[in-house]
Design a protein around this motif. Structure first.
Motif, PDB file in Angstrom:
ATOM      1  N   SER A  51       5.507  -2.569   2.252  1.00 12.94           N
ATOM      2  CA  SER A  51       4.612  -3.522   2.902  1.00 12.94           C
ATOM      3  C   SER A  51       4.717  -3.362   4.405  1.00 12.94           C
ATOM      4  O   SER A  51       5.697  -2.818   4.916  1.00 12.94           O
ATOM      5  CB  SER A  51       4.964  -4.963   2.494  1.00 12.94           C
ATOM      6  N   GLU A  53       3.191  -5.318   8.325  1.00  9.70           N
ATOM      7  CA  GLU A  53       2.381  -6.276   9.081  1.00  9.70           C
ATOM      8  C   GLU A  53       2.191  -5.671  10.467  1.00  9.70           C
ATOM      9  O   GLU A  53       3.164  -5.378  11.165  1.00  9.70           O
ATOM     10  CB  GLU A  53       3.114  -7.608   9.190  1.00  9.70           C
ATOM     11  N   ASP A  55       0.284  -5.516  14.362  1.00 13.17           N
ATOM     12  CA  ASP A  55      -0.290  -6.323  15.436  1.00 13.17           C
ATOM     13  C   ASP A  55      -0.806  -5.386  16.528  1.00 13.17           C
ATOM     14  O   ASP A  55      -0.021  -4.719  17.208  1.00 13.17           O
ATOM     15  CB  ASP A  55       0.768  -7.272  15.999  1.00 13.17           C
TER      16      ASP A  55
END
Length: 122
Positions: A51, A53, A55
């Motif tokens: 996984s 994430e 930005d």
């Protein structure tokens, strides 16, 4: 790790295409192994991204020289959580948190100790 932005990394406006930031981070993780005389892939053993994430803070453009920093945040027996930043000079352009799992024969497996050493400091 230093990365130069080439024309092939950009969209029609000369801005780095969004998925290439992930490629730059992947390249930097592999390079950590190569610098230690290791490989991130051994026939039936390797890391996979579980996984992430991401930005996106500011764009990089054609010709930029970037630096990718990788920091180990969390260590478990079969996975790691890393923080990666891409900077131009001192400005952070992109950052991500990525969880990678170690597989052996396509199943989660204990990460060998020498693999942990790779991520001590970038």
């Amino acid at each position: 790790m230093k990365i130069r932005v080439y024309y092939e990394d950009t969209d029609c406006g000369g801005v780095v295409y969004h998925s290439n930031y992930l490629n730059f981070c992947e390249r930097a993780r592999s390079e950590l192994f190569f610098q230690k005389g290791l490989s991130p892939h051994k026939s039936d053993e390797f890391f996979v991204v579980k996984s992430l994430e991401a930005d996106y803070k500011s764009p990089a453009v054609f010709g930029d020289e970037l630096f990718v920093k990788t920091t180990l945040l969390e260590r478990k027996s079969a996975s790691l959580v890393l923080h990666q930043e891409i900077k131009k000079d001192e400005k952070v352009l992109f950052s991500m948190r990525v969880k990678v799992a170690y597989l052996k024969n396509a199943k989660p497996s204990k990460i060998p100790s020498e693999m942990f050493e790779v991520f001590k400091n970038d």
